[in-house]
Write a protein that holds these residues in place. Structure first.
Motif, PDB file in Angstrom:
ATOM      1  N   TYR A 148      52.331  30.211  40.486  1.00 41.19           N
ATOM      2  CA  TYR A 148      51.121  30.520  41.258  1.00 41.19           C
ATOM      3  C   TYR A 148      51.250  31.871  41.967  1.00 41.19           C
ATOM      4  O   TYR A 148      50.279  32.608  42.107  1.00 41.19           O
ATOM      5  CB  TYR A 148      50.831  29.388  42.246  1.00 41.19           C
ATOM      6  CG  TYR A 148      49.457  29.458  42.869  1.00 41.19           C
ATOM      7  CD1 TYR A 148      48.342  29.779  42.110  1.00 41.19           C
ATOM      8  CD2 TYR A 148      49.277  29.209  44.228  1.00 41.19           C
ATOM      9  CE1 TYR A 148      47.080  29.857  42.693  1.00 41.19           C
ATOM     10  CE2 TYR A 148      48.023  29.274  44.813  1.00 41.19           C
ATOM     11  CZ  TYR A 148      46.933  29.598  44.038  1.00 41.19           C
ATOM     12  OH  TYR A 148      45.693  29.673  44.613  1.00 41.19           O
ATOM     13  N   ARG A 149      52.479  32.216  42.401  1.00 44.69           N
ATOM     14  CA  ARG A 149      52.700  33.537  42.990  1.00 44.69           C
ATOM     15  C   ARG A 149      52.396  34.629  41.974  1.00 44.69           C
ATOM     16  O   ARG A 149      51.787  35.639  42.293  1.00 44.69           O
ATOM     17  CB  ARG A 149      54.155  33.652  43.463  1.00 44.69           C
ATOM     18  CG  ARG A 149      54.283  33.768  44.956  1.00 44.69           C
ATOM     19  CD  ARG A 149      55.729  33.822  45.406  1.00 44.69           C
ATOM     20  NE  ARG A 149      55.952  32.811  46.416  1.00 44.69           N
ATOM     21  CZ  ARG A 149      56.891  31.878  46.382  1.00 44.69           C
ATOM     22  NH1 ARG A 149      57.754  31.832  45.392  1.00 44.69           N
ATOM     23  NH2 ARG A 149      56.983  30.996  47.348  1.00 44.69           N
ATOM     24  N   LEU A 165      48.579  34.914  41.542  1.00 43.12           N
ATOM     25  CA  LEU A 165      47.913  35.586  42.668  1.00 43.12           C
ATOM     26  C   LEU A 165      48.244  37.071  42.741  1.00 43.12           C
ATOM     27  O   LEU A 165      47.535  37.845  43.373  1.00 43.12           O
ATOM     28  CB  LEU A 165      48.311  34.921  43.995  1.00 43.12           C
ATOM     29  CG  LEU A 165      47.758  33.523  44.258  1.00 43.12           C
ATOM     30  CD1 LEU A 165      48.213  33.020  45.614  1.00 43.12           C
ATOM     31  CD2 LEU A 165      46.236  33.508  44.198  1.00 43.12           C
ATOM     32  N   SER A 166      49.352  37.469  42.128  1.00 38.82           N
ATOM     33  CA  SER A 166      49.770  38.878  42.201  1.00 38.82           C
ATOM     34  C   SER A 166      49.331  39.659  40.972  1.00 38.82           C
ATOM     35  O   SER A 166      49.642  40.841  40.860  1.00 38.82           O
ATOM     36  CB  SER A 166      51.297  38.966  42.319  1.00 38.82           C
ATOM     37  OG  SER A 166      51.780  38.091  43.291  1.00 38.82           O
ATOM     38  N   ALA A 222      43.972  37.350  39.200  1.00 35.47           N
ATOM     39  CA  ALA A 222      43.894  37.011  40.624  1.00 35.47           C
ATOM     40  C   ALA A 222      42.454  36.872  41.139  1.00 35.47           C
ATOM     41  O   ALA A 222      42.174  35.980  41.935  1.00 35.47           O
ATOM     42  CB  ALA A 222      44.675  38.023  41.450  1.00 35.47           C
ATOM     43  N   PHE A 282      40.912  33.591  41.579  1.00 30.18           N
ATOM     44  CA  PHE A 282      41.491  32.663  42.555  1.00 30.18           C
ATOM     45  C   PHE A 282      41.279  33.119  43.990  1.00 30.18           C
ATOM     46  O   PHE A 282      41.814  32.528  44.920  1.00 30.18           O
ATOM     47  CB  PHE A 282      43.001  32.509  42.293  1.00 30.18           C
ATOM     48  CG  PHE A 282      43.291  31.860  40.975  1.00 30.18           C
ATOM     49  CD1 PHE A 282      43.415  30.488  40.877  1.00 30.18           C
ATOM     50  CD2 PHE A 282      43.394  32.623  39.825  1.00 30.18           C
ATOM     51  CE1 PHE A 282      43.664  29.878  39.657  1.00 30.18           C
ATOM     52  CE2 PHE A 282      43.642  32.025  38.603  1.00 30.18           C
ATOM     53  CZ  PHE A 282      43.781  30.654  38.514  1.00 30.18           C
ATOM     54  N   ASP A 283      40.508  34.196  44.157  1.00 30.79           N
ATOM     55  CA  ASP A 283      40.372  34.812  45.469  1.00 30.79           C
ATOM     56  C   ASP A 283      39.826  33.891  46.537  1.00 30.79           C
ATOM     57  O   ASP A 283      40.300  33.889  47.655  1.00 30.79           O
ATOM     58  CB  ASP A 283      39.483  36.055  45.385  1.00 30.79           C
ATOM     59  CG  ASP A 283      40.336  37.307  45.319  1.00 30.79           C
ATOM     60  OD1 ASP A 283      41.557  37.165  45.510  1.00 30.79           O
ATOM     61  OD2 ASP A 283      39.787  38.389  45.078  1.00 30.79           O
ATOM     62  N   MET A 338      44.242  27.308  48.908  1.00 31.76           N
ATOM     63  CA  MET A 338      45.556  27.038  48.335  1.00 31.76           C
ATOM     64  C   MET A 338      45.884  25.546  48.304  1.00 31.76           C
ATOM     65  O   MET A 338      46.505  25.059  47.368  1.00 31.76           O
ATOM     66  CB  MET A 338      46.631  27.764  49.124  1.00 31.76           C
ATOM     67  CG  MET A 338      47.178  28.978  48.404  1.00 31.76           C
ATOM     68  SD  MET A 338      48.422  29.807  49.404  1.00 31.76           S
ATOM     69  CE  MET A 338      49.774  28.633  49.316  1.00 31.76           C
TER      70      MET A 338
END
Ligand SMILES: Cc1cc2nc3c(=O)[nH]c(=O)nc-3n(C[C@H](O)[C@H](O)[C@H](O)COP(=O)(O)OP(=O)(O)OC[C@H]3O[C@@H](n4cnc5c(N)ncnc54)[C@H](O)[C@@H]3O)c2cc1C
Ligand code: FES
Lengths: 330, 125
Positions: B26-27, B30-31, B36, B39-40, B44
């Motif tokens: 997931y990191r 998001l990166s 990304a 998923f903004d 979470m």
């Protein structure tokens, strides 16, 4: 397929994807509600007949589930249902306002007395309902079971419905308390030596104050770092008490963060996010982070801390979602 | 004597592997600028269980995903422009995650194949 919702003597047809709350209010039925996000539990209803969708009971206490209660705002019926408002007294607790005191220019400490000591974890939240069905959630800033009262920190908003009600309430006035709910509370696990970071904006300090004192009372030995973010100096509160607490406990660090502040005045002048990010401990696998207050802060901070390497299961967040009232059809 | 062949899910380490992989994966999501933005605005708290369900499925574990769920769950993203390139990116990030965890290439290929098998459902075509 559209479901029918029976309420009293009436029968309504729910639109596709419409919640029971929206369907009832659209048809002129007044149901208490606030967050419309499944958080505050003010829209609690009883299913007399029909299947309750899983999502409508997701975070409910087992006692509520067992009695076929559900959250109307989260309930998109999968078939016909017959519903009613819960009878007060069954699960709700009556409390009376026992003390009020301003902690700064717009934060009021409110203490509530309950007939028997209220059981909840410091940092959880309760929902207050007044006689008009107005509902808002507030975090518990103390340990009510030990103190024999519930303590809340209420920020007074101009034109705020519950703010105005509480500001005008007399000692001895009665309110209904529903809850508790929420997962932001201290759990002593194993060694109690993990780094604990607590960060909140505004009255987000309330749950953190409760969590902090619970951690100290339970002998937390790891480093504890409390950050309180406010806009201006005058928005700080309990500042003195927290300075004193930090002086008494060598493992406690307290960092007030004043957005519009000036350097050299004993606080961090700038954004609380910056202060927290520079203090993320090296023990990223074990550190716990609690975030409370403004939703933009809580959600942004959670993401930053997660990307910085904190474990998702160790980040606990309580965004103070504002109430989203729906107009009742005439 | 028959030596039972371990399933992909068991070889990867089962539910524990999912719990370890979910944060790393997931990191990465998001990166990654390619995916990304999708998923903004999601919470979470709600995403982590969904990512776990996805990883469990991709790891060949017990799951109750149906093609219909996949379509329903991603329809709003397809409307926002979700396409093959994004599915490719997710599969790539999944592979990188497993590589970091020391999973052999042959197992990574199997995971990628499972993830790829739901492509048409996810893209609602
Ligand atoms: C889980 C949870 C815990 C909470 N804990 C606390 C707590 O411990 N202490 C506390 O003070 N509040 C807390 N809140 C917020 C609280 O529930 C109310 O939203 C808040 O008190 C405002 O209610 P009101 O009736 O006074 O104002 P409302 O009548 O709801 O709003 C009046 C006006 O103020 C505006 N407004 C409301 N909230 C904000 C805001 N945050 N920033 C800017 N404008 C706003 C509204 O847009 C509106 O225009 C919590 C909320 C949640 C969901
Ligand atoms: S939980 Fe339904 S309105 Fe808050």
């Amino acid at each position: 397929m559209s479901a029918h919702i029976g309420y009293g003597n009436a029968q309504f047809e729910a639109r596709s994807d419409e919640s029971v709350l929206d369907c009832l209010t659209r048809n002129g039925v007044s149901v208490p509600h606030a967050c419309r996000s499944g958080v505050c539990q003010s829209c609690l209803m009883h299913a007399d007949e029909g299947q309750i969708p899983e999502a409508a009971q997701k975070d409910l206490q087992p006692a509520y589930k067992k009695q076929d209660m559900f959250l109307a705002c989260q309930c998109r019926p999968e078939g016909d249902m017959r519903v009613s408002l819960p009878e007060h007294g069954l699960l709700d607790i009556h409390a009376i306002v026992s003390a009020k005191e301003m902690l700064n220019h717009n934060v009021m400490r409110v203490r509530l007395l309950t007939p028997t000591p209220y059981e909840c974890e410091p940092g959880q939240y309760i929902t207050l309902l007044n006689a008009d069905g107005l509902a808002r959630s507030y975090s518990v800033a103390n340990n009510p079971d030990a103190d024999h009262f519930i303590e809340l920190h209420v920020r007074l908003f101009k034109d705020g419905a519950m703010s105005a009600f509480l500001a005008g309430a007399n000692l001895g006035d009665s309110l209904i308390v529903r809850g508790p709910a929420g997962k932001c509370f201290y759990v002593a696990e194993g060694q109690r030596d993990y780094p604990l970071m607590l960060a909140g904006t505004g009255t987000g300090l309330a749950p953190l104050y409760g969590i902090l004192r619970a951690a100290l009372a339970q002998g937390h030995t790891g480093p504890i770092h409390l950050f309180h973010g406010v806009i201006s100096e005058g928005d700080l509160y309990l500042d003195r008490a927290l300075q004193d607490l930090a002086a008494q406990h060598s493992n406690l660090l307290y960092t007030p963060c004043v957005l519009n502040g000036t350097d050299g005045k004993g606080y961090f002048a700038g954004e609380i996010e910056t202060a927290v990010m520079t203090a993320v401990p090296a023990e990223k696998d074990s550190a716990r982070l609690f975030l409370c207050g403004a939703p933009e802060f809580v959600n942004g901070m959670r993401r930053k801390a997660f990307l910085a390497g904190l474990s998702s299961k160790h980040i606990f967040a309580d965004p103070f979602l504002p109430a989203k009232p729906v107009a009742i059809a005439a | 004597m028959n030596v039972p062949v371990k399933s992909l899910f068991d070889r990867l380490g089962g539910a524990n592997a999912v719990n370890t992989a979910v944060d790393i994966f997931y990191r990465k999501v998001l990166s990654d600028d390619r995916v990304a933005p999708f998923f903004d605005n999601v919470d979470m708290d709600r995403q982590i269980p969904k990512q776990k369900a996805f990883l469990t499925m991709a790891f060949g574990g017990p799951n109750n995903y149906t093609g219909l769920d996949m379509r329903k769950g991603h329809k709003h993203l397809v409307a926002r422009g979700l396409n093959d390139s994004h599915v490719d990116a997710i599969i790539e990030l999944l592979g990188k995650t497993l590589k970091e965890l020391g999973v052999p290439d042959s197992d990574i290929a199997e995971v990628a194949a499972i993830a790829n098998s739901v492509r048409n459902d996810v893209l609602d075509r």
